[in-house]
Enzyme design. Structure first.
Site, PDB file in Angstrom:
ATOM      1  N   ASN A  17       0.877  -1.182   0.000  1.00  0.00           N
ATOM      2  CA  ASN A  17       0.000   0.000   0.000  1.00  0.00           C
ATOM      3  C   ASN A  17       0.909   1.226   0.000  1.00  0.00           C
ATOM      4  O   ASN A  17       1.502   1.558   1.022  1.00  0.00           O
ATOM      5  CB  ASN A  17      -0.891  -0.029   1.254  1.00  0.00           C
ATOM      6  CG  ASN A  17      -1.658   1.268   1.434  1.00  0.00           C
ATOM      7  OD1 ASN A  17      -1.773   2.071   0.504  1.00  0.00           O
ATOM      8  ND2 ASN A  17      -2.195   1.477   2.634  1.00  0.00           N
ATOM      9  N   TRP A  18       0.989   1.865  -1.147  1.00  0.00           N
ATOM     10  CA  TRP A  18       1.938   2.992  -1.273  1.00  0.00           C
ATOM     11  C   TRP A  18       1.377   4.297  -0.703  1.00  0.00           C
ATOM     12  O   TRP A  18       2.065   5.303  -0.692  1.00  0.00           O
ATOM     13  CB  TRP A  18       2.319   3.189  -2.737  1.00  0.00           C
ATOM     14  CG  TRP A  18       3.125   2.066  -3.325  1.00  0.00           C
ATOM     15  CD1 TRP A  18       3.446   0.869  -2.731  1.00  0.00           C
ATOM     16  CD2 TRP A  18       3.739   2.024  -4.623  1.00  0.00           C
ATOM     17  NE1 TRP A  18       4.205   0.101  -3.570  1.00  0.00           N
ATOM     18  CE2 TRP A  18       4.396   0.792  -4.750  1.00  0.00           C
ATOM     19  CE3 TRP A  18       3.777   2.917  -5.692  1.00  0.00           C
ATOM     20  CZ2 TRP A  18       5.099   0.424  -5.894  1.00  0.00           C
ATOM     21  CZ3 TRP A  18       4.474   2.559  -6.846  1.00  0.00           C
ATOM     22  CH2 TRP A  18       5.131   1.325  -6.939  1.00  0.00           C
ATOM     23  N   LYS A  19       0.115   4.264  -0.300  1.00  0.00           N
ATOM     24  CA  LYS A  19      -0.545   5.461   0.261  1.00  0.00           C
ATOM     25  C   LYS A  19      -0.335   6.662  -0.679  1.00  0.00           C
ATOM     26  O   LYS A  19      -0.272   6.482  -1.895  1.00  0.00           O
ATOM     27  CB  LYS A  19      -0.026   5.748   1.668  1.00  0.00           C
ATOM     28  CG  LYS A  19      -0.032   4.502   2.555  1.00  0.00           C
ATOM     29  CD  LYS A  19       0.116   4.811   4.008  1.00  0.00           C
ATOM     30  CE  LYS A  19       0.297   3.515   4.772  1.00  0.00           C
ATOM     31  NZ  LYS A  19       0.084   3.646   6.192  1.00  0.00           N
ATOM     32  N   HIS A  63      -9.410   0.861   4.675  1.00  0.00           N
ATOM     33  CA  HIS A  63      -8.153   1.051   5.406  1.00  0.00           C
ATOM     34  C   HIS A  63      -8.417   1.988   6.589  1.00  0.00           C
ATOM     35  O   HIS A  63      -9.246   2.901   6.495  1.00  0.00           O
ATOM     36  CB  HIS A  63      -7.102   1.658   4.468  1.00  0.00           C
ATOM     37  CG  HIS A  63      -5.733   1.682   5.078  1.00  0.00           C
ATOM     38  ND1 HIS A  63      -5.347   2.662   5.964  1.00  0.00           N
ATOM     39  CD2 HIS A  63      -4.672   0.849   4.950  1.00  0.00           C
ATOM     40  CE1 HIS A  63      -4.100   2.423   6.352  1.00  0.00           C
ATOM     41  NE2 HIS A  63      -3.670   1.327   5.744  1.00  0.00           N
ATOM     42  N   GLU A  91      -6.914   4.438   7.715  1.00  0.00           N
ATOM     43  CA  GLU A  91      -6.756   5.878   7.419  1.00  0.00           C
ATOM     44  C   GLU A  91      -8.002   6.416   6.725  1.00  0.00           C
ATOM     45  O   GLU A  91      -8.391   7.565   6.926  1.00  0.00           O
ATOM     46  CB  GLU A  91      -5.488   6.101   6.582  1.00  0.00           C
ATOM     47  CG  GLU A  91      -4.235   5.928   7.428  1.00  0.00           C
ATOM     48  CD  GLU A  91      -3.008   5.444   6.685  1.00  0.00           C
ATOM     49  OE1 GLU A  91      -2.972   5.525   5.442  1.00  0.00           O
ATOM     50  OE2 GLU A  91      -2.067   4.970   7.356  1.00  0.00           O
ATOM     51  N   GLU A  99      -5.280  -5.222  10.524  1.00  0.00           N
ATOM     52  CA  GLU A  99      -4.289  -4.169  10.722  1.00  0.00           C
ATOM     53  C   GLU A  99      -4.597  -3.419  12.022  1.00  0.00           C
ATOM     54  O   GLU A  99      -5.427  -2.501  12.021  1.00  0.00           O
ATOM     55  CB  GLU A  99      -4.336  -3.179   9.562  1.00  0.00           C
ATOM     56  CG  GLU A  99      -4.030  -3.791   8.222  1.00  0.00           C
ATOM     57  CD  GLU A  99      -3.426  -2.768   7.263  1.00  0.00           C
ATOM     58  OE1 GLU A  99      -2.349  -3.030   6.742  1.00  0.00           O
ATOM     59  OE2 GLU A  99      -4.038  -1.697   7.073  1.00  0.00           O
ATOM     60  N   GLY A 111       2.328   2.229  10.703  1.00  0.00           N
ATOM     61  CA  GLY A 111       3.246   3.360  10.546  1.00  0.00           C
ATOM     62  C   GLY A 111       3.910   3.798  11.836  1.00  0.00           C
ATOM     63  O   GLY A 111       4.527   4.849  11.892  1.00  0.00           O
ATOM     64  N   SER A 132       3.462  -2.193  10.383  1.00  0.00           N
ATOM     65  CA  SER A 132       4.913  -2.154  10.593  1.00  0.00           C
ATOM     66  C   SER A 132       5.602  -3.491  10.293  1.00  0.00           C
ATOM     67  O   SER A 132       6.515  -3.897  11.000  1.00  0.00           O
ATOM     68  CB  SER A 132       5.238  -1.684  12.011  1.00  0.00           C
ATOM     69  OG  SER A 132       4.771  -0.356  12.205  1.00  0.00           O
ATOM     70  N   GLY A 191       2.874  -1.176   4.300  1.00  0.00           N
ATOM     71  CA  GLY A 191       2.875   0.256   4.028  1.00  0.00           C
ATOM     72  C   GLY A 191       4.286   0.754   3.784  1.00  0.00           C
ATOM     73  O   GLY A 191       4.835   0.604   2.687  1.00  0.00           O
TER      74      GLY A 191
HETATM   75  C1  PEP Z   1      -0.731   0.055   5.976  1.00  0.00           C
HETATM   76  O1  PEP Z   1      -0.838   1.239   5.738  1.00  0.00           O
HETATM   77  O2  PEP Z   1      -1.571  -0.727   5.533  1.00  0.00           O
HETATM   78  C2  PEP Z   1       0.398  -0.397   6.799  1.00  0.00           C
HETATM   79  C3  PEP Z   1       0.362  -1.605   7.265  1.00  0.00           C
HETATM   80  O3  PEP Z   1       1.412   0.502   7.007  1.00  0.00           O
HETATM   81  P1  PEP Z   1       2.834   0.222   7.684  1.00  0.00           P
HETATM   82  O4  PEP Z   1       3.369  -1.054   7.091  1.00  0.00           O
HETATM   83  O5  PEP Z   1       3.669   1.424   7.328  1.00  0.00           O
HETATM   84  O6  PEP Z   1       2.593   0.099   9.163  1.00  0.00           O
END
Ligand code: PEP
Length: 251
Positions: free
Chosen positions: A9-11, A95, A97, A167, A173, A213, A234
């Site tokens: 997931n490149w956001k 997600h 976010e 998640e 993050g 993470s 992410g």
């Molecule tokens: C995500 O945004 O789905 C995610 C898991 O981010 P990260 O790996 O940076 O925690």
């Protein structure tokens, strides 16, 4: 046997040119990967360029959101058919976010999921509790509540195509990963609910990703858990070597 699935997931990162450059770095690193399904989910503005860059590779393309209507007066939104015709097989839905900043609710997640399935896409539906909810002992209520909400009216014949990503919001993050035991506990809970809803055959076919993470040094232990079938990645998905190492850990 479930095929492990790792998605990036490149956001809101990468211009189209930067996205293509990242994919060009990734392709040789993942050229021999057959045991793991892999996808990248760049921003909308990069989808077509990345689709072209991925031609001939086994890396799939996904979007980070989808609207529930097929077309209409929904300024700023993108339909499942538009995504499909831009090369997307996958769509991330719900997600945390989007739930936190863009008012996604269990109801809209359900509508988006219904639309994505109807269009023939593979949806990646995210669920997970906040730290406050975890500390208040509400993991089960929150995660299963989100799951029930998302799956309202979804029939067993479509359900096996869905990918669910657990998640925990406190791990996204933040550099704080759930331990493999914490993650497996919730994944097993989700699998149990899927069994109750759809029966063992469908429940056993659904891939459950862990996200929060995930890094090259913790991926293998997480992915070794019986109910963890890969990850939604992410930050580490923005570095080709790290993402490739995480994919390899799933194989
Ligand atoms: C995500 O945004 O789905 C995610 C898991 O981010 P990260 O790996 O940076 O925690």
């Amino acid at each position: 046997m479930r095929k492990p699935f790792v998605a990036g997931n490149w956001k809101m990162h990468k211009t189209a040119a930067e996205a293509v450059a990242l994919v060009e770095e990734l392709k040789p690193l993942l050229a021999d990967t057959t045991q793991v399904e892999v996808a990248v989910c760049p921003p909308y503005t990069s989808l077509v360029a990345v689709q072209q860059a991925l031609a001939g590779s086994s890396i799939g393309l996904g979007a980070q959101n989808v609207h529930w209507e097929a077309s209409g007066a929904f300024t700023g939104e993108i339909s499942a058919e538009m995504l499909l015709t831009s090369g997307c097989k996958y769509a991330i839905i719900g997600h945390s976010e989007r739930r936190q900043y863009f008012a996604d609710t269990d109801e809209t997640v359900n509508r988006k999921l219904t639309a994505a399935l109807g269009a023939g896409m593979v949806p990646i539906v995210c669920v997970g509790e906040t730290l406050e909810q975890r500390e208040a002992g509400q993991i089960e209520a929150v995660v299963l509540g989100q799951l029930n909400g998302a799956l309202q009216g979804i029939q067993a014949k479509d359900a096996s195509r869905i990918v669910l990503a657990y998640e925990p919001v406190w791990a996204i993050g933040t550099g704080k990963t759930a331990t493999s035991a914490q993650a497996e506990e919730v994944h097993a809970l989700i699998r149990g609910r899927l069994k109750a809803l759809y029966g063992p055959e469908v429940a056993d076919a659904i891939r459950l990703q862990y996200g929060g993470s995930v890094k090259p040094d913790n991926a293998a232990e997480l992915f070794a858990q019986p109910n963890i079938d890969g990850g939604l990645i992410g930050g580490a998905a923005l570095k080709a070597e790290d993402f490739a190492a995480i994919v390899q850990a799933a194989g």
